[in-house]
Design a protein around this motif. Structure first.
Motif, PDB file in Angstrom:
ATOM      1  N   LEU A 321       0.833  -1.210   0.000  1.00 38.04           N
ATOM      2  CA  LEU A 321       0.000   0.000   0.000  1.00 38.04           C
ATOM      3  C   LEU A 321       0.864   1.255   0.000  1.00 38.04           C
ATOM      4  CD1 LEU A 321      -2.843   1.163   0.099  1.00 38.04           C
ATOM      5  CD2 LEU A 321      -2.749   1.012   2.596  1.00 38.04           C
ATOM      6  N   ILE A 322       1.882   1.288   0.849  1.00 38.95           N
ATOM      7  CA  ILE A 322       2.779   2.448   0.888  1.00 38.95           C
ATOM      8  C   ILE A 322       3.463   2.639  -0.461  1.00 38.95           C
ATOM      9  CG2 ILE A 322       4.905   3.348   1.914  1.00 38.95           C
ATOM     10  CD1 ILE A 322       4.047   1.944   4.541  1.00 38.95           C
ATOM     11  N   GLY A 323       3.924   1.538  -1.072  1.00 35.81           N
ATOM     12  CA  GLY A 323       4.603   1.629  -2.364  1.00 35.81           C
ATOM     13  C   GLY A 323       3.692   2.129  -3.470  1.00 35.81           C
ATOM     14  N   LEU A 324       2.454   1.649  -3.505  1.00 41.26           N
ATOM     15  CA  LEU A 324       1.524   2.071  -4.564  1.00 41.26           C
ATOM     16  C   LEU A 324       1.149   3.542  -4.412  1.00 41.26           C
ATOM     17  CD1 LEU A 324      -0.646  -1.156  -4.691  1.00 41.26           C
ATOM     18  CD2 LEU A 324       0.751  -0.245  -6.563  1.00 41.26           C
ATOM     19  N   ILE A 325       1.017   4.012  -3.195  1.00 44.50           N
ATOM     20  CA  ILE A 325       0.772   5.445  -2.979  1.00 44.50           C
ATOM     21  C   ILE A 325       1.974   6.248  -3.470  1.00 44.50           C
ATOM     22  CG2 ILE A 325       0.465   7.225  -1.210  1.00 44.50           C
ATOM     23  CD1 ILE A 325      -1.134   5.098   0.401  1.00 44.50           C
ATOM     24  N   THR A 327       4.013   5.489  -5.901  1.00 47.65           N
ATOM     25  CA  THR A 327       4.081   5.570  -7.365  1.00 47.65           C
ATOM     26  C   THR A 327       3.324   6.794  -7.878  1.00 47.65           C
ATOM     27  OG1 THR A 327       2.120   4.169  -7.648  1.00 47.65           O
ATOM     28  CG2 THR A 327       4.257   3.071  -7.668  1.00 47.65           C
ATOM     29  N   VAL A 328       2.258   7.159  -7.195  1.00 46.38           N
ATOM     30  CA  VAL A 328       1.446   8.314  -7.597  1.00 46.38           C
ATOM     31  C   VAL A 328       2.098   9.617  -7.159  1.00 46.38           C
ATOM     32  CG1 VAL A 328      -0.788   9.454  -7.324  1.00 46.38           C
ATOM     33  CG2 VAL A 328      -0.679   6.961  -7.530  1.00 46.38           C
ATOM     34  N   LEU A 329       2.640   9.641  -5.944  1.00 47.85           N
ATOM     35  CA  LEU A 329       3.121  10.896  -5.361  1.00 47.85           C
ATOM     36  C   LEU A 329       4.536  11.266  -5.777  1.00 47.85           C
ATOM     37  CD1 LEU A 329       1.715  10.574  -1.701  1.00 47.85           C
ATOM     38  CD2 LEU A 329       0.695  11.746  -3.675  1.00 47.85           C
ATOM     39  N   ILE A 330       5.431  10.290  -5.897  1.00 53.28           N
ATOM     40  CA  ILE A 330       6.838  10.638  -6.143  1.00 53.28           C
ATOM     41  C   ILE A 330       7.487   9.863  -7.291  1.00 53.28           C
ATOM     42  CG2 ILE A 330       7.217  11.403  -3.758  1.00 53.28           C
ATOM     43  CD1 ILE A 330       8.587   8.708  -3.225  1.00 53.28           C
ATOM     44  N   GLY A 331       6.751   8.972  -7.954  1.00 51.01           N
ATOM     45  CA  GLY A 331       7.357   8.159  -9.017  1.00 51.01           C
ATOM     46  C   GLY A 331       7.417   8.878 -10.343  1.00 51.01           C
ATOM     47  N   ASP A 332       8.152  10.011 -10.395  1.00 55.45           N
ATOM     48  CA  ASP A 332       8.126  10.882 -11.579  1.00 55.45           C
ATOM     49  C   ASP A 332       9.342  10.735 -12.492  1.00 55.45           C
ATOM     50  OD1 ASP A 332       9.844  11.944  -9.735  1.00 55.45           O
ATOM     51  OD2 ASP A 332       9.002  13.967  -9.737  1.00 55.45           O
ATOM     52  N   THR A 333      10.236   9.803 -12.193  1.00 50.86           N
ATOM     53  CA  THR A 333      11.338   9.488 -13.112  1.00 50.86           C
ATOM     54  C   THR A 333      11.412   7.969 -13.254  1.00 50.86           C
ATOM     55  OG1 THR A 333      13.072   9.254 -11.421  1.00 50.86           O
ATOM     56  CG2 THR A 333      12.634  11.495 -12.248  1.00 50.86           C
ATOM     57  N   ALA A 334      12.078   7.511 -14.298  1.00 48.82           N
ATOM     58  CA  ALA A 334      12.187   6.071 -14.512  1.00 48.82           C
ATOM     59  C   ALA A 334      12.895   5.401 -13.337  1.00 48.82           C
ATOM     60  CB  ALA A 334      12.944   5.793 -15.817  1.00 48.82           C
ATOM     61  N   GLU A 335      13.960   6.064 -12.835  1.00 49.35           N
ATOM     62  CA  GLU A 335      14.723   5.492 -11.729  1.00 49.35           C
ATOM     63  C   GLU A 335      13.875   5.389 -10.457  1.00 49.35           C
ATOM     64  OE1 GLU A 335      17.447   7.088 -14.738  1.00 49.35           O
ATOM     65  OE2 GLU A 335      15.731   7.941 -13.659  1.00 49.35           O
TER      66      GLU A 335
END
Length: 429
Positions: A321-325, A327-335
């Protein structure tokens, strides 16, 4: 001849089969590319992302049916012959991907691949129930599931290298051959179950049988498995069915769509996908083994299967759950995205090894494959729905709503297990 630790040799072979399973199924997505990527499947056959979505669902529908049918097959013919049928057909299907000429031929071989590859999971759960005492089943399941992750680690660079050197048709020939060759050591080593295997030591046989449920200990070759109607009459069975309906899409969304996401969002080519895609599956492999180990330790310390399974499933759910949240909030680069998915898949595998062990906690051997297969089929039906929605949602909005939906699925899946299985133990008296 006697072999010490024979049960670990058996699970090692199933681990290897699972590695092959994921190399075979990953090959299409890694080499799919796009209409503008030279030599890719999409460009060679004139196919689009919508064709990919349809082909993925052809595979998943066949995979769903295969889960149900193979569960009954393994309960009927046993794990030894069940695996020969399953991996023999999927190895040949993977090899014949090399002959496809368009959408319909690739969809056909994708369907036979899905039908046969599905058998690996109810077969593995059933084999673990036969070869391992209850307290070791989660670690055995974790090792077996780690094969999926290791296969997904190996597949991107391995397939990308073969693709660059020989093209996608030769690549399918190579990976399709692995499963067919695997049958040889399986038949040579897995001669019988632990009650009758000529190579098992007396100490290991006693250890395995003494650690199983009374229902398993009392089962004979004449003991009949329960029908699906009988299995579903137990409330506990619904923990498996509903839990897997909500949890399975979390794994499959990334397995199916992560290469396409990297093509679409970051403009990756096949070689770049091969360089990045393996990283999250290292987390998944670690989660499989650690989740099984933690569960076994809790069971040994508390003498409670219920505490061991539920605690581990809850921890894995929180990590997902923490990881999926994230991806939305801070997953803005490929790395960043790849690093976050590392933790999502770690949490998934940390939990799912214990979820998949539940059928063997509830029932004895000849019903285990049936419940495992049914749970797998229902989980895949959820994945099919998501596969239809992903292209539509992405084209009209973005990938973000997909991550939000599967984040909501986490508490629903974990909650279903807690609700329907108030006490995880054998339901057979």
């Amino acid at each position: 001849m006697k072999v010490k630790g024979l049960r670990w040799v058996i699970i090692g072979l199933i681990f290897l089969a699972t590695v092959i399973n994921y190399i075979d199924r990953s090959a299409l997505s890694i080499m799919w590319g796009g209409e503008d990527i030279d030599g890719s499947i999409a460009q060679s056959l004139g196919l689009t992302k919508y064709h990919y979505g349809l082909i993925s669902n052809v595979f998943m529908v066949a995979y769903a049916l295969g889960q149900l049918f193979s569960g009954k097959l393994f309960d009927k013919v046993g794990t030894r012959i069940g695996y020969v049928i399953s991996i023999g057909v999927w190895g040949l299907s993977s090899f014949l991907h090399s002959t496809v000429r368009g959408f319909f031929s690739i969809a056909f071989f994708r369907s036979t691949l899905g039908l046969s590859e599905a058998g690996n999971w109810p077969g593995g759960v059933k084999s673990n129930a036969e070869w391992f005492p209850i307290k070791e089943r989660a670690i055995a399941q974790g090792l077996f599931n780690a094969g999926a992750s290791i296969g997904s680690v190996i597949a991107p660079p391995f397939i990308a290298a073969l693709f660059v050197a020989f093209g996608w048709r030769i690549t399918f020939m190579v990976v399709g051959s692995f499963g067919i060759l695997w049958i040889i050591p399986w038949l040579l080593i897995n001669k019988a179950g632990p009650k009758k295997h000529p190579w098992i030591t007396q100490e290991e046989q006693k250890y395995i049988l003494a650690g199983q449920s009374l229902a398993d200990q009392n089962a004979t070759e004449e003991t009949k498995g329960k029908s699906l109607k009988e299995i579903l009459s137990y409330k506990e069975s619904w923990a498996v069915v509903i839990g897997r309906f909500f949890l399975e899409p979390i794994w499959w969304i990334f397995v199916t769509w992560m290469p396409i996401y990297l093509f679409d969002i970051y403009g990756f080519n096949v070689k770049e996908v091969g360089m990045f895609l393996w990283v999250p599956y290292v987390g998944a492999a670690a989660g499989s083994i650690i989740g099984g180990y933690v569960s076994g330790k809790i069971i040994a310390k508390t003498n409670s299967i219920d505490k061991g399974r539920k605690t581990t499933i809850l921890i894995g759910g929180i990590i997902m759950l923490i990881g999926l949240i994230a991806t939305v909030l801070i997953g803005d680069t490929a790395e960043k995205f790849v690093a976050i998915v590392f933790f999502v898949l770690f949490g998934f595998q940390f939990a799912i090894s214990n979820v998949q062990t539940l059928p063997s906690d509830f029932f004895s051997g000849k019903s285990v494959g049936s419940l495992a297969g049914l749970g797998g089929m229902i989980g895949v039906l959820s994945v099919i729905i998501m596969n239809f929605l992903v292209p539509v949602i992405v084209d009209n909005f973005s990938y973000t709503p997909i991550f939000v939906v599967i984040a909501i699925f986490v508490p629903l899946g974990v909650g279903a297990i807690y609700y329907f299985a108030r006490n995880i133990q054998s339901v057979e008296k």
